[in-house]
Write an enzyme that holds these catalytic residues in place. Structure first.
Site, PDB file in Angstrom:
ATOM      1  N   ASP A   1     -38.040 -31.125   2.471  1.00  0.00           N
ATOM      2  CA  ASP A   1     -37.431 -32.648   1.773  1.00  0.00           C
ATOM      3  C   ASP A   1     -37.905 -33.342   3.110  1.00  0.00           C
ATOM      4  O   ASP A   1     -38.211 -32.810   3.979  1.00  0.00           O
ATOM      5  CB  ASP A   1     -36.042 -32.615   1.802  1.00  0.00           C
ATOM      6  CG  ASP A   1     -35.343 -32.607   2.844  1.00  0.00           C
ATOM      7  OD1 ASP A   1     -35.772 -32.555   3.742  1.00  0.00           O
ATOM      8  OD2 ASP A   1     -33.705 -32.778   2.256  1.00  0.00           O
TER       9      ASP A   1
ATOM     10  N   ASN B   1     -36.174 -45.946   2.780  1.00  0.00           N
ATOM     11  CA  ASN B   1     -36.033 -47.188   1.582  1.00  0.00           C
ATOM     12  C   ASN B   1     -35.365 -48.464   2.281  1.00  0.00           C
ATOM     13  O   ASN B   1     -35.617 -49.113   1.527  1.00  0.00           O
ATOM     14  CB  ASN B   1     -34.869 -46.433   0.350  1.00  0.00           C
ATOM     15  CG  ASN B   1     -35.857 -45.395  -0.004  1.00  0.00           C
ATOM     16  OD1 ASN B   1     -36.832 -45.451  -0.366  1.00  0.00           O
ATOM     17  ND2 ASN B   1     -35.240 -44.198  -0.940  1.00  0.00           N
TER      18      ASN B   1
ATOM     19  N   HIS C   1     -37.307 -49.582  -1.483  1.00  0.00           N
ATOM     20  CA  HIS C   1     -37.238 -48.741  -2.980  1.00  0.00           C
ATOM     21  C   HIS C   1     -38.338 -48.441  -3.301  1.00  0.00           C
ATOM     22  O   HIS C   1     -38.679 -46.557  -3.531  1.00  0.00           O
ATOM     23  CB  HIS C   1     -36.268 -48.552  -4.064  1.00  0.00           C
ATOM     24  CG  HIS C   1     -35.190 -48.464  -3.048  1.00  0.00           C
ATOM     25  ND1 HIS C   1     -34.052 -47.027  -2.866  1.00  0.00           N
ATOM     26  CD2 HIS C   1     -34.244 -49.090  -2.629  1.00  0.00           C
ATOM     27  CE1 HIS C   1     -33.081 -47.212  -2.718  1.00  0.00           C
ATOM     28  NE2 HIS C   1     -32.994 -48.242  -2.710  1.00  0.00           N
TER      29      HIS C   1
ATOM     30  N   ASP D   1     -40.716 -45.065  -3.113  1.00  0.00           N
ATOM     31  CA  ASP D   1     -41.631 -44.189  -4.770  1.00  0.00           C
ATOM     32  C   ASP D   1     -43.007 -43.805  -3.890  1.00  0.00           C
ATOM     33  O   ASP D   1     -43.291 -42.363  -4.498  1.00  0.00           O
ATOM     34  CB  ASP D   1     -41.071 -44.835  -5.404  1.00  0.00           C
ATOM     35  CG  ASP D   1     -39.879 -45.568  -6.655  1.00  0.00           C
ATOM     36  OD1 ASP D   1     -39.506 -44.438  -5.833  1.00  0.00           O
ATOM     37  OD2 ASP D   1     -39.599 -45.916  -7.109  1.00  0.00           O
TER      38      ASP D   1
ATOM     39  N   GLU E   1     -35.592 -36.595  -2.441  1.00  0.00           N
ATOM     40  CA  GLU E   1     -36.197 -35.958  -1.964  1.00  0.00           C
ATOM     41  C   GLU E   1     -37.006 -35.024  -1.338  1.00  0.00           C
ATOM     42  O   GLU E   1     -37.766 -34.543  -0.671  1.00  0.00           O
ATOM     43  CB  GLU E   1     -36.989 -37.077  -0.751  1.00  0.00           C
ATOM     44  CG  GLU E   1     -35.394 -36.621   0.046  1.00  0.00           C
ATOM     45  CD  GLU E   1     -33.726 -37.179   0.032  1.00  0.00           C
ATOM     46  OE1 GLU E   1     -33.287 -37.308   1.176  1.00  0.00           O
ATOM     47  OE2 GLU E   1     -33.931 -37.628  -1.260  1.00  0.00           O
TER      48      GLU E   1
END
Length: 457
Positions: A183, A191, A196, A200, A226
């Protein structure tokens, strides 16, 4: 898996989804157990989410034979026709309450978008038209159901479906199977700092980067948020560790658009003996957690698995020696030379087969083999000396004894005092198989320790 509604913004750019959602006939994707997983707009208009009889759905999922059959609805006992078609691990359900003719004009207009080469043929039945049009993109619909639509990686539900079959294949073929879980470190900060939308973008970019660093046979799944999982086929924890370290370095060296530098933490676990999948994933998660606790930007490996078990069971075969990943110690030079020893031993075995013995070729194979053994022993001793191996003197004596005995046996063979089979058996079994599987395994922890030193973030 959540049912997709017509307003799902994450899927708005999918051409396949648009076809699915806007198709003029109700469509649904069922799990193999008969549970609704995807429905289109027309389905929702007609039935809502739970407007079909669950018993009928289960029966069709168990027997998706491509034949129209009645299915009960919850609208005052009415029935509609349903056509179940198998799509990989799913069942595509087509529903209609007419003879199908009312939809042919619109269906024909959409065939170009769907990908069919031309209009509906005159005289074709409505059933044929519907089935042919839908089968054109049946594979794409199956992929749609198994894909994470933000990143393009496979989704977690797909991992749940494939893991048992991959385990069965691994055990049947005695090929190891490993998982890498990773991760993004401090993803919340990305973020919070950039928004965000940038988060993404980082996820999508990460997926592309990982795919460029893994084999086509290695499957990448989005586990959630993630977190991602790579299913590494035909690889034990040693090879999977090499893949994980390559991914760690690739991410650390990459500059992400709008976010800059990003790192990942990774855990590695090979399937071990007869544990269930839940236990396997728990060990994997613990390895990842240890990587996070060790300062992040780090690979942690659960050092056990079937590759070790099969290596111990394998020994040397009666004919050819079979190299298994569990024989690796972790040093690339030593492992490469060990693999070469296996190849040369098998070459010697082939040259010594009674049906094809040629004295000149046998003598050349013996000399090539012994030359590589001496070269390998010198390299191995040099590497172990740099690592201050405690038992190096004893190891040197073992090497010297094997070489002395091999040269003496070669002289006996040349003098006609020793059979070819005896010297070949000694070289293949004692010098290669037994020495690598027993004597050399004593120094393997040296390289395992070196590979688990935390890497600074």
């Amino acid at each position: 898996m959540t049912l997709i509604s017509p307003g799902d913004a994450n899927l708005a750019n999918s051409d396949v989804l648009e076809i699915f959602m806007e198709f003029p006939i109700p469509l649904a994707l069922l799990s193999q157990e008969g549970r609704l997983e995807r429905v289109n707009t027309r389905f929702l208009e007609w039935f809502g989410i739970d407007g079909l009889d669950a018993t009928n759905l289960r029966k069709m999922a168990h027997d998706p034979n491509g034949i129209w059959r009645p299915v009960s609805t919850k609208r005052a006992g009415t029935e509609v026709r349903a056509l179940p078609l198998r799509i990989s691990h799913r069942i595509l359900l087509i529903l209609d309450d007419s003879d199908g003719q009312t939809h042919l004009a619109e269906l024909g207009a959409r065939r170009t978008r769907i990908g069919a080469p031309g209009p509906v043929m005159q005289g074709a039945s409505s059933e044929d038209a519907l089935q042919n049009a839908l089968r054109m993109h049946i594979g794409n619909l199956a992929q749609l159901a198994a894909t994470d639509h933000l990143t393009g990686a496979w989704n977690r539900a797909h991992l749940d479906r494939v893991i048992e079959s991959e385990l069965a294949r691994s055990l049947a073929n005695r090929q190891p199977l490993s998982l890498i879980m990773f991760d993004i470190d401090h993803f919340k900060n990305i973020n919070d700092t950039f928004g965000h939308a940038v988060g993404d973008t980082v996820l999508r970019e990460l997926v592309q980067l990982v795919r460029s660093r893994t084999r086509a046979s290695d499957l990448l799944f989005r586990w959630g948020g993630e977190e991602f999982v790579v299913l590494v086929s035909s690889a034990g924890y040693r090879r999977a560790e090499t893949v994980a370290e390559s991914l760690r370095q690739a991410v650390a060296n990459h500059i992400f658009e709008d976010a800059g530098s990003v790192t990942v933490s990774l855990g590695v676990a090979e399937y071990d003996h007869d544990e269930d999948a839940a236990t396997w994933f728990r060990r994997l998660d613990e390895a990842l957690y240890e990587g996070k606790q060790s300062g992040r930007n780090h690979v942690v490996v659960a050092r056990c698995g079937n590759s070790d078990i099969w290596a111990t069971e394998g020994g040397g075969s009666a004919l050819h020696l079979v190299w298994l990943e569990g024989y690796e110690c972790g040093d690339p030079t030593i492992d490469a030379e060990h693999r070469e020893l296996f190849l040369l031993a098998n070459k010697l075995i082939d040259a010594a087969l009674p049906a094809q013995v040629k004295p000149v070729e046998v003598r050349a194979a013996l000399e090539e083999f012994l030359a590589h053994v001496q070269h390998h022993f010198a390299d191995e001793e040099s590497i172990l000396a740099r690592l201050h191996y405690d038992n190096l003197d004893e190891h040197r004596r073992a090497h010297t004894g094997l070489i002395r005995r091999a040269l003496a046996m070669l002289a006996q063979f040349d003098a006609g005092e020793l059979s070819l089979g005896t010297i070949v058996e000694f070289l293949a079994q004692d010098v290669v198989a037994r020495h690598i599987l027993h004597v050399d395994r004593a120094f393997s922890p040296l390289f395992h320790k070196a590979s688990t030193v935390p890497i600074p973030p």
